[in-house]
Design a protein around this motif. Structure first.
Motif, PDB file in Angstrom:
ATOM      1  N   PHE A  34       0.841  -1.197   0.000  1.00 55.43           N
ATOM      2  CA  PHE A  34       0.000   0.000   0.000  1.00 55.43           C
ATOM      3  C   PHE A  34       0.882   1.255   0.000  1.00 55.43           C
ATOM      4  CE2 PHE A  34      -2.305   3.400   2.077  1.00 55.43           C
ATOM      5  CZ  PHE A  34      -3.586   3.299   1.580  1.00 55.43           C
ATOM      6  N   GLN A  35       1.907   1.251   0.849  1.00 57.84           N
ATOM      7  CA  GLN A  35       2.791   2.406   0.938  1.00 57.84           C
ATOM      8  C   GLN A  35       3.599   2.586  -0.338  1.00 57.84           C
ATOM      9  OE1 GLN A  35       4.835   1.280   4.556  1.00 57.84           O
ATOM     10  NE2 GLN A  35       3.599   2.669   5.796  1.00 57.84           N
ATOM     11  N   VAL A  36       4.023   1.476  -0.954  1.00 61.07           N
ATOM     12  CA  VAL A  36       4.764   1.557  -2.207  1.00 61.07           C
ATOM     13  C   VAL A  36       3.899   2.191  -3.298  1.00 61.07           C
ATOM     14  CG1 VAL A  36       5.810   0.193  -4.062  1.00 61.07           C
ATOM     15  CG2 VAL A  36       6.293  -0.366  -1.674  1.00 61.07           C
ATOM     16  N   CYS A  37       2.624   1.792  -3.345  1.00 56.75           N
ATOM     17  CA  CYS A  37       1.695   2.330  -4.350  1.00 56.75           C
ATOM     18  C   CYS A  37       1.460   3.825  -4.156  1.00 56.75           C
ATOM     19  CB  CYS A  37       0.362   1.591  -4.278  1.00 56.75           C
ATOM     20  SG  CYS A  37       0.431  -0.131  -4.824  1.00 56.75           S
ATOM     21  N   PHE A  38       1.616   4.276  -2.938  1.00 53.35           N
ATOM     22  CA  PHE A  38       1.319   5.676  -2.659  1.00 53.35           C
ATOM     23  C   PHE A  38       2.369   6.632  -3.197  1.00 53.35           C
ATOM     24  CE2 PHE A  38      -1.795   8.186  -0.751  1.00 53.35           C
ATOM     25  CZ  PHE A  38      -2.708   7.362  -0.125  1.00 53.35           C
ATOM     26  N   TRP A  39       3.601   6.178  -3.379  1.00 53.76           N
ATOM     27  CA  TRP A  39       4.643   7.073  -3.887  1.00 53.76           C
ATOM     28  C   TRP A  39       4.268   7.690  -5.234  1.00 53.76           C
ATOM     29  CZ3 TRP A  39       9.415   9.007  -2.328  1.00 53.76           C
ATOM     30  CH2 TRP A  39       9.811   8.643  -1.040  1.00 53.76           C
ATOM     31  N   PRO A  40       3.973   6.880  -6.258  1.00 51.24           N
ATOM     32  CA  PRO A  40       3.610   7.490  -7.543  1.00 51.24           C
ATOM     33  C   PRO A  40       2.304   8.274  -7.477  1.00 51.24           C
ATOM     34  CG  PRO A  40       3.292   5.111  -7.607  1.00 51.24           C
ATOM     35  CD  PRO A  40       4.037   5.410  -6.347  1.00 51.24           C
ATOM     36  N   VAL A  41       1.369   7.830  -6.624  1.00 50.21           N
ATOM     37  CA  VAL A  41       0.095   8.545  -6.501  1.00 50.21           C
ATOM     38  C   VAL A  41       0.330   9.953  -5.954  1.00 50.21           C
ATOM     39  CG1 VAL A  41      -2.111   8.623  -5.269  1.00 50.21           C
ATOM     40  CG2 VAL A  41      -1.303   6.469  -6.226  1.00 50.21           C
ATOM     41  N   MET A  42       1.112  10.054  -4.885  1.00 53.54           N
ATOM     42  CA  MET A  42       1.360  11.362  -4.285  1.00 53.54           C
ATOM     43  C   MET A  42       2.257  12.223  -5.161  1.00 53.54           C
ATOM     44  SD  MET A  42      -0.675  11.047  -1.907  1.00 53.54           S
ATOM     45  CE  MET A  42      -0.510  12.748  -1.343  1.00 53.54           C
ATOM     46  N   MET A  43       3.146  11.601  -5.915  1.00 56.65           N
ATOM     47  CA  MET A  43       3.961  12.370  -6.861  1.00 56.65           C
ATOM     48  C   MET A  43       3.079  12.991  -7.940  1.00 56.65           C
ATOM     49  SD  MET A  43       6.834  13.560  -7.826  1.00 56.65           S
ATOM     50  CE  MET A  43       8.094  12.687  -6.883  1.00 56.65           C
ATOM     51  N   TYR A  44       2.092  12.229  -8.397  1.00 55.53           N
ATOM     52  CA  TYR A  44       1.147  12.744  -9.385  1.00 55.53           C
ATOM     53  C   TYR A  44       0.410  13.965  -8.832  1.00 55.53           C
ATOM     54  CZ  TYR A  44      -3.269  13.172 -11.902  1.00 55.53           C
ATOM     55  OH  TYR A  44      -4.350  13.672 -12.578  1.00 55.53           O
ATOM     56  N   PHE A  45      -0.100  13.846  -7.600  1.00 57.13           N
ATOM     57  CA  PHE A  45      -0.829  14.957  -7.000  1.00 57.13           C
ATOM     58  C   PHE A  45       0.075  16.164  -6.782  1.00 57.13           C
ATOM     59  CE2 PHE A  45      -4.020  11.739  -5.439  1.00 57.13           C
ATOM     60  CZ  PHE A  45      -5.097  12.282  -6.129  1.00 57.13           C
ATOM     61  N   TYR A  46       1.331  15.907  -6.443  1.00 60.31           N
ATOM     62  CA  TYR A  46       2.247  17.028  -6.219  1.00 60.31           C
ATOM     63  C   TYR A  46       2.555  17.765  -7.528  1.00 60.31           C
ATOM     64  CZ  TYR A  46       6.195  19.747  -4.540  1.00 60.31           C
ATOM     65  OH  TYR A  46       7.022  20.803  -4.205  1.00 60.31           O
ATOM     66  N   LEU A  47       2.788  17.002  -8.590  1.00 62.23           N
ATOM     67  CA  LEU A  47       3.149  17.611  -9.864  1.00 62.23           C
ATOM     68  C   LEU A  47       1.975  18.311 -10.531  1.00 62.23           C
ATOM     69  CD1 LEU A  47       5.452  14.821 -11.348  1.00 62.23           C
ATOM     70  CD2 LEU A  47       6.162  16.992 -10.319  1.00 62.23           C
TER      71      LEU A  47
END
Length: 327
Positions: A34-47
């Motif tokens: 779950f935490q691994v999946c969150f990295w690209p998700v949060m990067m998307y929201f940040y960008l």
């Protein structure tokens, strides 16, 4: 202030389907994936979240100013900004655990035990909280044993996050009750007063300005710069004629364990009409001071993704970045 975009007009990003997908990943594959999946998700929201990103970068510059730290370069500024996003995303894992009953009071450090015992006593109270840390974790310390107390969290229908509603469906028996209020009026005051008289707690997140009356604010120092703080929560807390506490729940960056910070904020006080404005300003200043203190303690756990100082001259970010480019 009303001429700028109000925090409540910022639409929620993501969807209930996305939340359900993440819950499924969490339940089937566990916390680590779950935490691994969150990295690209949060990067998307940040960008892609320009407004939220700008708000966080402005916040980080104020943290630096308050700490008397030299401003970091643009790269490190964005690293720190992304850490705030990532910390917010990772906190969702703990929210799931809290609402599924996987976080017990034994898993939490209560910093002031005496204040906690007073808060969880038989009488009702008002809790002034903040979008710093993870208040959902506090469900554990109010839902078991002799210290059981129901929490009533004030939210607004037009901006009630789908995440909160989804959490409620996960565990309908949780000790948190969301009270959705559109236009606060006398009936709402009576309802909340009854909650207090029944020995329950009313939780108000006092770091957001009013949806229906955004100009009802006063500017008080927060992280070394005057910020607009809503008058309403402090007026309401005074009207309730009950003990008022400040509370936030922060994850210790070293131990990884949650710590609940509870402070005796104000006692019932009769205030004359001509003294109310000054008294509310006193409470607001105290609130902003305590909020500043805990922001500096765990700065990455800030979850107000907008320009908190809107209505003031938010030039710190532009000024700092222009200095960096001139070097």
């Amino acid at each position: 202030m009303s001429r700028q975009q109000h925090w409540s007009s910022i639409k929620e990003r993501g969807s209930l389907l996305g939340i359900r997908t993440l819950v499924l990943i969490y339940k089937v594959f566990g916390k680590r994936l779950f935490q691994v999946c969150f990295w690209p998700v949060m990067m998307y929201f940040y960008l892609t979240g320009g407004q939220a990103r700008k708000g966080i970068l402005i916040y980080w510059r104020q943290v630096e100013i308050t700490r008397h730290s030299p401003p970091c370069n643009r790269f490190m500024l964005h690293i720190n900004g992304f850490k705030v996003f990532l910390t917010f995303g990772m906190a969702i894992v703990d929210k799931f655990d809290a609402w599924l009953g996987k976080i017990a009071i034994a898993d939490i450090d209560i910093v002031d035990e005496q204040c906690y015992q007073a808060l969880t006593g038989s009488g009702g109270c008002v809790i002034l909280s903040t979008h710093l840390g993870n208040m959902e974790i506090c469900r554990a310390i109010f839902s078991s044993g002799a210290n059981k107390k129901k929490l009533n969290v004030i939210t607004y229908n037009e901006h009630a996050p789908s995440f909160n509603n989804f959490l409620k469906r996960i565990n309908p028996d949780a000790a948190i009750n969301f009270i959705h209020i559109n236009n606060f009026g006398p009936d709402d005051t009576i309802q909340l007063k009854q909650k207090i008289e029944d020995g329950e707690a009313v939780v108000i997140f006092a770091d957001r300005t009013s949806v229906n009356n955004p100009d009802s604010v006063d500017f008080v120092p927060f992280l070394s710069k005057p910020a607009p703080i809503a008058i309403g929560p402090f007026a309401l807390a005074t009207i309730m004629s009950c003990p008022v506490y400040f509370m936030t729940c922060l994850k210790n960056s070293e131990s990884g364990k949650y710590q609940v910070h509870i402070e005796d904020f104000a006692q019932p006080t009769k205030v004359k009409r001509n003294e109310r404005k000054a008294y509310f300003k006193l409470l607001m200043t105290k609130y902003a001071d305590r909020l500043s203190h805990y922001c500096l303690l765990e700065p990455y756990q800030w979850a107000n993704f907008f320009d908190f100082w809107q209505g003031n001259d938010s030039t710190n970010l532009k000024h700092s970045e222009s200095k960096e480019r001139s070097k």
